[in-house]
Motif scaffolding. Structure first.
Motif, PDB file in Angstrom:
ATOM      1  N   ALA A   1       1.285  -7.392  10.780  1.00  0.00           N
ATOM      2  CA  ALA A   1       2.228  -8.338  10.182  1.00  0.00           C
ATOM      3  C   ALA A   1       1.910  -8.590   8.717  1.00  0.00           C
ATOM      4  O   ALA A   1       2.769  -8.997   7.946  1.00  0.00           O
ATOM      5  CB  ALA A   1       2.198  -9.649  10.952  1.00  0.00           C
ATOM      6  N   GLY A   2       0.658  -8.381   8.333  1.00  0.00           N
ATOM      7  CA  GLY A   2       0.242  -8.638   6.955  1.00  0.00           C
ATOM      8  C   GLY A   2      -0.681  -9.839   6.845  1.00  0.00           C
ATOM      9  O   GLY A   2      -0.968 -10.306   5.749  1.00  0.00           O
ATOM     10  N   LYS A   3      -1.193 -10.318   7.981  1.00  0.00           N
ATOM     11  CA  LYS A   3      -2.045 -11.511   7.978  1.00  0.00           C
ATOM     12  C   LYS A   3      -3.325 -11.273   7.188  1.00  0.00           C
ATOM     13  O   LYS A   3      -3.684 -12.063   6.317  1.00  0.00           O
ATOM     14  CB  LYS A   3      -2.414 -11.900   9.421  1.00  0.00           C
ATOM     15  N   THR A   4      -4.007 -10.160   7.512  1.00  0.00           N
ATOM     16  CA  THR A   4      -5.283  -9.893   6.841  1.00  0.00           C
ATOM     17  C   THR A   4      -5.078  -9.689   5.352  1.00  0.00           C
ATOM     18  O   THR A   4      -5.841 -10.210   4.535  1.00  0.00           O
ATOM     19  CB  THR A   4      -5.953  -8.659   7.481  1.00  0.00           C
ATOM     20  N   THR A   5      -4.037  -8.962   4.993  1.00  0.00           N
ATOM     21  CA  THR A   5      -3.761  -8.722   3.578  1.00  0.00           C
ATOM     22  C   THR A   5      -3.545 -10.044   2.849  1.00  0.00           C
ATOM     23  O   THR A   5      -4.094 -10.274   1.771  1.00  0.00           O
ATOM     24  CB  THR A   5      -2.525  -7.819   3.444  1.00  0.00           C
TER      25      THR A   5
ATOM     26  N   PRO B   1       2.091 -10.546  14.872  1.00  0.00           N
ATOM     27  CA  PRO B   1       1.601  -9.389  15.634  1.00  0.00           C
ATOM     28  C   PRO B   1       0.763  -8.460  14.745  1.00  0.00           C
ATOM     29  O   PRO B   1       0.610  -8.714  13.556  1.00  0.00           O
ATOM     30  CB  PRO B   1       2.885  -8.700  16.072  1.00  0.00           C
ATOM     31  N   ASN B   2       0.262  -7.366  15.329  1.00  0.00           N
ATOM     32  CA  ASN B   2      -0.499  -6.371  14.570  1.00  0.00           C
ATOM     33  C   ASN B   2       0.317  -5.850  13.405  1.00  0.00           C
ATOM     34  O   ASN B   2       1.508  -5.574  13.555  1.00  0.00           O
ATOM     35  CB  ASN B   2      -0.867  -5.169  15.450  1.00  0.00           C
TER      36      ASN B   2
ATOM     37  N   HIS C   1      -3.374 -13.988  17.054  1.00  0.00           N
ATOM     38  CA  HIS C   1      -2.251 -13.470  17.841  1.00  0.00           C
ATOM     39  C   HIS C   1      -1.917 -14.453  18.945  1.00  0.00           C
ATOM     40  O   HIS C   1      -0.960 -14.251  19.670  1.00  0.00           O
ATOM     41  CB  HIS C   1      -2.610 -12.169  18.556  1.00  0.00           C
TER      42      HIS C   1
ATOM     43  N   GLU D   1      -8.765 -13.930  12.443  1.00  0.00           N
ATOM     44  CA  GLU D   1      -8.882 -13.620  13.869  1.00  0.00           C
ATOM     45  C   GLU D   1     -10.253 -13.957  14.435  1.00  0.00           C
ATOM     46  O   GLU D   1     -10.970 -13.062  14.909  1.00  0.00           O
ATOM     47  CB  GLU D   1      -8.537 -12.143  14.116  1.00  0.00           C
TER      48      GLU D   1
ATOM     49  N   PHE E   1       0.882  -1.166   0.000  1.00  0.00           N
ATOM     50  CA  PHE E   1       0.000   0.000   0.000  1.00  0.00           C
ATOM     51  C   PHE E   1       0.913   1.206   0.000  1.00  0.00           C
ATOM     52  O   PHE E   1       2.091   1.069   0.312  1.00  0.00           O
ATOM     53  CB  PHE E   1      -0.904  -0.008   1.230  1.00  0.00           C
TER      54      PHE E   1
ATOM     55  N   GLN F   1     -12.008 -10.170   9.267  1.00  0.00           N
ATOM     56  CA  GLN F   1     -11.547  -9.754  10.589  1.00  0.00           C
ATOM     57  C   GLN F   1     -12.664  -9.042  11.345  1.00  0.00           C
ATOM     58  O   GLN F   1     -12.860  -9.261  12.518  1.00  0.00           O
ATOM     59  CB  GLN F   1     -10.319  -8.856  10.472  1.00  0.00           C
TER      60      GLN F   1
ATOM     61  N   ALA G   1       3.043  -4.536   2.742  1.00  0.00           N
ATOM     62  CA  ALA G   1       2.232  -5.336   3.663  1.00  0.00           C
ATOM     63  C   ALA G   1       2.582  -6.814   3.571  1.00  0.00           C
ATOM     64  O   ALA G   1       2.659  -7.504   4.584  1.00  0.00           O
ATOM     65  CB  ALA G   1       0.751  -5.123   3.382  1.00  0.00           C
TER      66      ALA G   1
ATOM     67  N   VAL H   1       3.571   1.202   2.605  1.00  0.00           N
ATOM     68  CA  VAL H   1       3.783   0.019   3.442  1.00  0.00           C
ATOM     69  C   VAL H   1       3.924  -1.209   2.555  1.00  0.00           C
ATOM     70  O   VAL H   1       3.101  -1.419   1.659  1.00  0.00           O
ATOM     71  CB  VAL H   1       2.559  -0.235   4.360  1.00  0.00           C
TER      72      VAL H   1
END
Ligand SMILES: Nc1ncnc2c1ncn2[C@@H]1O[C@H](COP(=O)(O)OP(=O)(O)OP(=O)(O)O)[C@@H](O)[C@H]1O
Ligand SMILES: [Mg+2]
Lengths: 382, 307
Positions: B41-45, B38-39, B190, B157, B14, B84, B19, B17
């Motif tokens: 990290a790129g998991k959702t992406t 962690p927050n 997490h 999550e 992005f 999420q 991601a 970033v």
């Protein structure tokens, strides 16, 4: 029943319809509010009540202002006149003594003038607050009237006042006046179709845009398109639900106007139906276009306002748009809200037939289809 | 065996970033895999690219052997997912929401009833979604994901922000599913414990890269792997100026607390105690436990997973 009717479209319509009508505020804003508005405005403009006008008479004072009265005025002549011809009103501590003259008129309604002595300064602040429109004083034995010549109400007050002070006032009309209160010609007849048009616009623009942007920002759109749902069904359902809501709202408004004010539909019912549907499609399309990108409801508010406000002002919902400059009229007449309001008025009060409304119907359908397709093309689901 | 998910050299950025920064992995049918990180990290992406919601800048993703492009309809029929955060229509009941989504898959009401049983929301089936608790809402989201008997389930999550009880209820739903079906599962979390409970394999990611992947015991170097000593002192001490030792102590600055990893506890623990007394420190607490994913993560990045 153990089976879901295998129809996404029906389920989408039913879900969105429930989601709307289960918000109690919808009932108020969609149904009660337009009815209250028509009631308020209808009563204000149909009952002929006494017209009361306040007039300030400038008493003894020195005034340096050039716009003010000439120095040394004492308005003795005016006060003498009032003492002889007017009825004295009870005064108390808070209000200065006043005189009242009533012009009786059965047909046009009585006009009551209340004269109150005031300083120039007091008179000006009353004028600014809209409590009075004419100020009187004397200069060298002549009565002077101060008022805004562009304000029709001030002009009307002045003509009547000058009649009184020149002792030529007609206390009752001697002319033959035949009040036009047959249905179709009253203000309420003009107002109700206008309110309907406004209701359709508001409900489409706010309801559809806000709802869509909200669903986008809450990621519901994103979730829904991650299923085999047909995207176009979602938007079609959105429009169908809105048309249904608007039909209910408009019917209730009409029912009310018919019962209370005896408003009737003079033209073709089929014509009314196609005008109504094409108006919904026009504003539905615009609403989908307006809400096609943003996921921020604040931006959405701004966009909706930018569309709605100019039309509210220009399209002649409450008063005829023919007061706007001539060059602007052809533009105004092409605005979707004007098309819809004029179309509805055509059927309601001018007795327009099916063929008479084909042109505005086609125009609104075109607007709707163009905006809907453009909106669908750029629509952001994620 | 054909993998259900193949991710090959995937990048996504992005504005400023990066991601997802070059990720490769495969998931085999029936496996369950945790993406742990962690927050940010790129998991959702990464998940959303697998779900076909976002497009990778570079690299390829195959889901059930197909690319997304041109196969949207087929793939949407076969996968189930929960985002999420999703809100459903506030004033639709639980049942009505499920019926709506069921209609997208042309399912009947029997399936809706099954799902309501499965997610244990029978009592709440007539409540508006707006009136559900966080845990109930999350169970509804999982129920929707399971409606179409998905071959592949993607949960972003599923238990974040829930209390331990609500979290356990969700775990039990997913564990039952694992026993009863061949559904492949990929979830992000997490929580190390969640990954441990639900998943066969774990992929640890940070800053858009895979730091480590494998089974839990591979990651933690088996049963007789290193142990962790956590201790605290009677009085906070200066953390430098000790007699030199072979212990690499991680001090919690200024709190008189620290931890140290011992690979052979039987010989090293006495040496550690000796080190303490040589430096005239007084122990308040001393705990010994096995290494966890949290420790592994701190070792690799210097940060905690749940920071
Ligand atoms: N639409 C976007 N626009 C700009 N930046 C984004 C966007 N989506 C994600 N990012 C950035 O990409 C990085 C990865 O975000 P992502 O949501 O994938 O993290 P995550 O691992 O899911 O974190 P969390 O555990 O908080 O959910 C973050 O730095 C985030 O700020
Ligand atoms: Mg995330």
């Amino acid at each position: 029943m153990n089976r879901i009717r295998h129809n996404q479209l029906i389920q989408l319509i039913s879900a969105q319809f429930k989601d709307i009508i289960r918000h109690p505020a919808v009932i108020f804003w969609g149904i009660i509010f337009p009815i209250l508005m028509s009631l308020g405005l209808g009563i204000a403009f149909t009952r002929k009540s006494d017209i009361v006008r306040q007039v300030a008479v400038i008493g003894q004072e020195q005034n340096p202002s050039s716009a003010g009265p000439s120095s040394g005025t004492d308005s003795r002549m005016i006060m003498d006149f009032l003492r002889h011809h007017a009825e004295k009103m009870e005064s108390n501590d808070t209000v200065s003594p006043a005189h009242r003259i009533t012009l009786k008129d059965d047909k046009l309604g009585n006009t009551i003038f209340v004269f109150r002595q005031a300083t120039w300064h007091q008179a000006m602040s009353l004028l600014k607050r809209g409590n009075l429109s004419v100020i009187m004083d004397e200069s060298r034995g002549e009565i002077q009237y101060h008022f805004d010549p562009l304000n029709p109400d001030a002009q009307f007050t002045y003509y009547k006042l000058s009649g009184i002070f020149n002792e030529t006032a007609v206390t009752a009309s001697t002319d033959v006046i035949l009040p036009l209160t047959v249905s179709g010609t009253r203000y309420i007849d003009f107002l109700v179709p206008g309110l309907m048009a406004m209701g359709i616009m508001m409900s489409c623009m706010w309801g559809m845009s806000y709802g869509t942007i909200d669903k986008r920002s809450k990621k519901l759109l994103r979730r829904m398109v991650a299923t085999p749902m047909k995207k176009s069904y979602f938007l079609i359902a959105l429009m169908m639900v809105r048309i249904l809501m608007n039909a209910i709202e408009a019917s209730l408004l009409f029912l009310f106007a018919w019962l209370v004010f005896h408003v009737t539909i003079q033209g073709s019912l089929l014509g009314l139906l196609i005008i109504f549907l094409s108006g919904n499609i026009a504003f539905g399309g615009i609403a989908i276009f307006v809400s096609s990108r943003t996921d921020n409801t604040e931006i959405g508010n701004g966009l909706v306002n930018a569309v709605v406000m100019p039309m509210m002002v220009l399209s002649g919902i409450f008063f005829s748009y023919h007061n706007f400059p001539d060059w602007s009229i052809p533009v105004i007449q092409k605005l979707p809200l004007t098309l819809l309001a004029d179309g509805l008025r055509g059927v309601f009060i001018e007795g327009a037939g099916f063929t008479d409304v084909l042109a505005p119907t086609a125009a609104m359908l075109t607007i709707g289809v163009v905006f809907f397709s453009a909106g669908l093309k750029v629509f952001k689901w994620h | 065996m054909n993998p259900v998910i193949e991710v090959k050299g995937v990048y996504k950025s992005f504005k400023n970033v990066q991601a997802v920064n070059g990720v490769d992995f495969e998931i085999i049918k029936g496996q369950s895999v945790a993406l742990l990180g962690p927050n940010g990290a790129g998991k959702t992406t990464l998940m959303e690219m697998i779900e076909g919601i976002q497009k990778p800048d570079a690299g390829e993703i195959f889901v059930l052997g197909r690319k997304w492009k041109g196969n949207e309809d087929t793939l949407h029929q076969q996968i189930g997912l929960s985002l999420q955060e999703t809100h459903f229509l506030d004033r639709l009941s639980v049942r009505e929401t499920l019926v709506l989504f069921a209609s997208f898959y042309c399912l009947d009401r029997r399936r809706v009833d099954e799902i309501i049983q499965l997610i244990d929301l029978a009592e709440k089936s007539r409540s508006y979604v707006a009136n559900l608790s966080g845990g109930q809402r999350q169970r509804l989201a999982i129920g929707i994901a399971l409606l179409n008997h998905p071959k592949l389930l993607l949960l972003d999550e599923p238990t974040t922000g829930l209390d331990p009880n609500a979290r356990r209820e969700i775990w039990s739903i997913l564990l039952r599913l694992k026993q009863q079906s061949q559904t492949s599962l990929i979830l992000t979390t997490h929580y190390m414990e969640e990954a441990e409970q639900l998943c066969d394999r774990i992929i640890i990611i940070d800053h858009g890269r895979i730091l480590k992947k494998g089974t839990l015991s591979q990651l933690l170097e088996a049963e007789n792997g290193p142990k962790i000593i956590e201790f605290s002192l009677e009085a906070p001490a200066e953390t430098n100026g000790f007699a030199p030792s072979r212990f690499q102590i991680q001090w919690a600055a200024g709190q008189g607390k620290g931890s140290v990893i011992l690979s052979d506890i039987e010989t090293e623990l006495p040496e550690f105690i000796e080190f303490i007394s040589i430096n005239k420190l007084r122990l308040k607490t001393l705990e010994c436990r096995r290494k966890t994913l949290d420790d592994l993560f701190i070792e690799m990045t210097g940060r905690r997973l749940d920071d």
